[in-house]
Design an enzyme around this catalytic site. Sequence first.
Site, PDB file in Angstrom:
ATOM      1  N   ARG A 199      -3.934  21.447 -15.388  1.00  0.00           N
ATOM      2  CA  ARG A 199      -2.913  20.428 -15.672  1.00  0.00           C
ATOM      3  C   ARG A 199      -3.147  19.761 -17.025  1.00  0.00           C
ATOM      4  NH1 ARG A 199       0.073  16.137 -11.571  1.00  0.00           N
ATOM      5  NH2 ARG A 199       1.461  15.278 -13.156  1.00  0.00           N
ATOM      6  N   ARG A 220       0.814  -1.231   0.000  1.00  0.00           N
ATOM      7  CA  ARG A 220       0.000   0.000   0.000  1.00  0.00           C
ATOM      8  C   ARG A 220       0.843   1.276   0.000  1.00  0.00           C
ATOM      9  NH1 ARG A 220      -3.543  -2.984   3.456  1.00  0.00           N
ATOM     10  NH2 ARG A 220      -5.237  -3.775   2.190  1.00  0.00           N
ATOM     11  N   GLU A 275      -5.140  16.983 -12.034  1.00  0.00           N
ATOM     12  CA  GLU A 275      -5.599  17.199 -13.412  1.00  0.00           C
ATOM     13  C   GLU A 275      -7.120  17.348 -13.527  1.00  0.00           C
ATOM     14  OE1 GLU A 275      -3.192  15.209 -16.430  1.00  0.00           O
ATOM     15  OE2 GLU A 275      -4.981  15.056 -17.653  1.00  0.00           O
ATOM     16  N   HIS A 287       9.119   9.777 -28.133  1.00  0.00           N
ATOM     17  CA  HIS A 287       8.005  10.527 -27.542  1.00  0.00           C
ATOM     18  C   HIS A 287       7.998  11.965 -28.085  1.00  0.00           C
ATOM     19  CE1 HIS A 287       5.048  11.653 -24.530  1.00  0.00           C
ATOM     20  NE2 HIS A 287       5.807  12.677 -24.177  1.00  0.00           N
ATOM     21  N   LYS A 312       6.312  23.557 -14.992  1.00  0.00           N
ATOM     22  CA  LYS A 312       5.680  22.302 -14.533  1.00  0.00           C
ATOM     23  C   LYS A 312       5.248  22.417 -13.069  1.00  0.00           C
ATOM     24  CE  LYS A 312       4.707  17.842 -14.488  1.00  0.00           C
ATOM     25  NZ  LYS A 312       4.619  16.643 -15.285  1.00  0.00           N
ATOM     26  N   HIS A 372      -0.291  16.000 -26.909  1.00  0.00           N
ATOM     27  CA  HIS A 372      -0.226  14.591 -26.498  1.00  0.00           C
ATOM     28  C   HIS A 372      -1.429  13.775 -26.953  1.00  0.00           C
ATOM     29  CE1 HIS A 372       3.072  16.150 -24.170  1.00  0.00           C
ATOM     30  NE2 HIS A 372       3.351  14.974 -23.648  1.00  0.00           N
ATOM     31  N   GLU A 418       9.334  18.533 -24.707  1.00  0.00           N
ATOM     32  CA  GLU A 418       8.605  18.943 -23.497  1.00  0.00           C
ATOM     33  C   GLU A 418       9.080  20.323 -23.029  1.00  0.00           C
ATOM     34  OE1 GLU A 418       6.049  17.353 -22.686  1.00  0.00           O
ATOM     35  OE2 GLU A 418       6.321  15.238 -23.140  1.00  0.00           O
ATOM     36  N   HIS A 426       0.352  10.982 -28.498  1.00  0.00           N
ATOM     37  CA  HIS A 426       0.345   9.658 -27.864  1.00  0.00           C
ATOM     38  C   HIS A 426      -0.189   8.595 -28.812  1.00  0.00           C
ATOM     39  CE1 HIS A 426       0.511  10.511 -23.248  1.00  0.00           C
ATOM     40  NE2 HIS A 426       1.705  10.349 -23.775  1.00  0.00           N
ATOM     41  N   LYS A 451       2.593  11.654 -11.198  1.00  0.00           N
ATOM     42  CA  LYS A 451       1.844  10.730 -12.067  1.00  0.00           C
ATOM     43  C   LYS A 451       2.662   9.463 -12.248  1.00  0.00           C
ATOM     44  CE  LYS A 451      -1.023  13.434 -15.205  1.00  0.00           C
ATOM     45  NZ  LYS A 451      -1.175  13.888 -16.601  1.00  0.00           N
ATOM     46  N   ASN A 489      -0.887  18.411 -21.490  1.00  0.00           N
ATOM     47  CA  ASN A 489      -1.127  17.408 -22.530  1.00  0.00           C
ATOM     48  C   ASN A 489      -1.182  18.015 -23.924  1.00  0.00           C
ATOM     49  OD1 ASN A 489      -1.471  14.862 -21.063  1.00  0.00           O
ATOM     50  ND2 ASN A 489      -3.106  16.001 -20.037  1.00  0.00           N
TER      51      ASN A 489
HETATM   52  N1  GLY Z   1       3.243  14.911 -18.174  1.00  0.00           N
HETATM   53  C1  GLY Z   1       2.008  15.540 -17.995  1.00  0.00           C
HETATM   54  C2  GLY Z   1       1.645  15.730 -16.565  1.00  0.00           C
HETATM   55  O1  GLY Z   1       2.463  15.527 -15.702  1.00  0.00           O
HETATM   56  O2  GLY Z   1       0.524  16.045 -16.280  1.00  0.00           O
END
Ligand code: GLY
Length: 360
Positions: free
Chosen positions: A237, A116, A233, A263, A223, A244, A180, A248, A138, A241
């Site tokens: 946030r 956990r 998010e 990427h 960031k 992306h 990025e 993606h 994340k 993206n």
């Molecule tokens: N890489 C996108 C984020 O951290 O939300």
Amino acid sequence: MTTVFQPGNQYPVLLGPLADTFPQWMAQRNPSGVLLLTDSNTRKHCLPAFLQASGLPSDTPVVEIPAGETHKHLATCTAIWEQMLTARLDRHALVINLGGGVIGDMGGFCAATWKRGVDFVQVPTTLLSMTDAAIGGKLGIDFQQVKNTIGVFRNPGAVFVDPVFLQTLPERELRSGFAEVIKHALIGSVELWETICHFSPTHLQACSYEDWHHILRLSIDVKVQVVTEDPHEKGIRMLLNYGHTIGHALESYFLETEHPLTHGEAIAIGMLTESWIQQQQLGKIVPEEWKALLLRIFPHQKIPAGIVPEIWQTMLQDKKNKAGSVRMSLPKSMQLDMELVEPCEAEILSALEAYSLLQV
Ligand code: GLY
């Protein structure tokens, strides 16, 4: 020369030489055990320098996994959890993730779910993970070719960013991470944009430690501002993206071919094509300098129109979607100001056709 950030006052992001940051941080901890996660690349190119700078004993247990996004799945997690079991890792231990985005995301996920949740720190070794992936909590893995589908939010104990590792990166990987950095400039930093807008691949190769420290300080700052305001998010946030949604889907598609895109290569096409859709739907003109920088750093790729139905299916799985429609988050300005667009499949096709015409 250490710069300290504190996302949401939750944990430090320490930018500077590891020898100045890691031993001091570790001295305030007393973990019952330490497990170092690496991949085949970082074990060879980064682990010796890390052990030396960190002051950890050379017999610190190391778990090595194969390098690359194709291994970011449940079977690799099982292998990591097996090693945690063998090492009798208890809840008071510390996992150190030494590597790029895959190691950070997957190692963090394994630590966050082990008994956990056991503490972990991120030691990013790629530009992509230094500026983005390692910060913001994340964690996750890919599932059935859809990126980052299984995962959790959980903050690390600390993030140690030492630009020294950028010297170990192949040129294509350095460019990949730079996507990025460009994204952070376009969504939230005029100062960063002015620092990098004239860059070419040659500039990237020529950057010194001090240059990278400067670029990373500005890029990480964007960031950190975003994840401080919106850690889970729910709003701004989503702007991280940018590029992306299409990016993606392209990355996942090409991962299964003989010519995978990095990427950054995929995200660069994503930023160009998503901005084109924003221009069509909302009339926001994409500045020529944005296109010029992206096309200088990322050589034009041939994207066959026939792949659109397949990438559209991947886009339908995107985490930003709501009520069945695909959503893209795009910058309104360079001041963390977002707007959402909801394209249809035909617009993706048109955007990729417009991208094809950009070839010089
Ligand atoms: N890489 C996108 C984020 O951290 O939300």
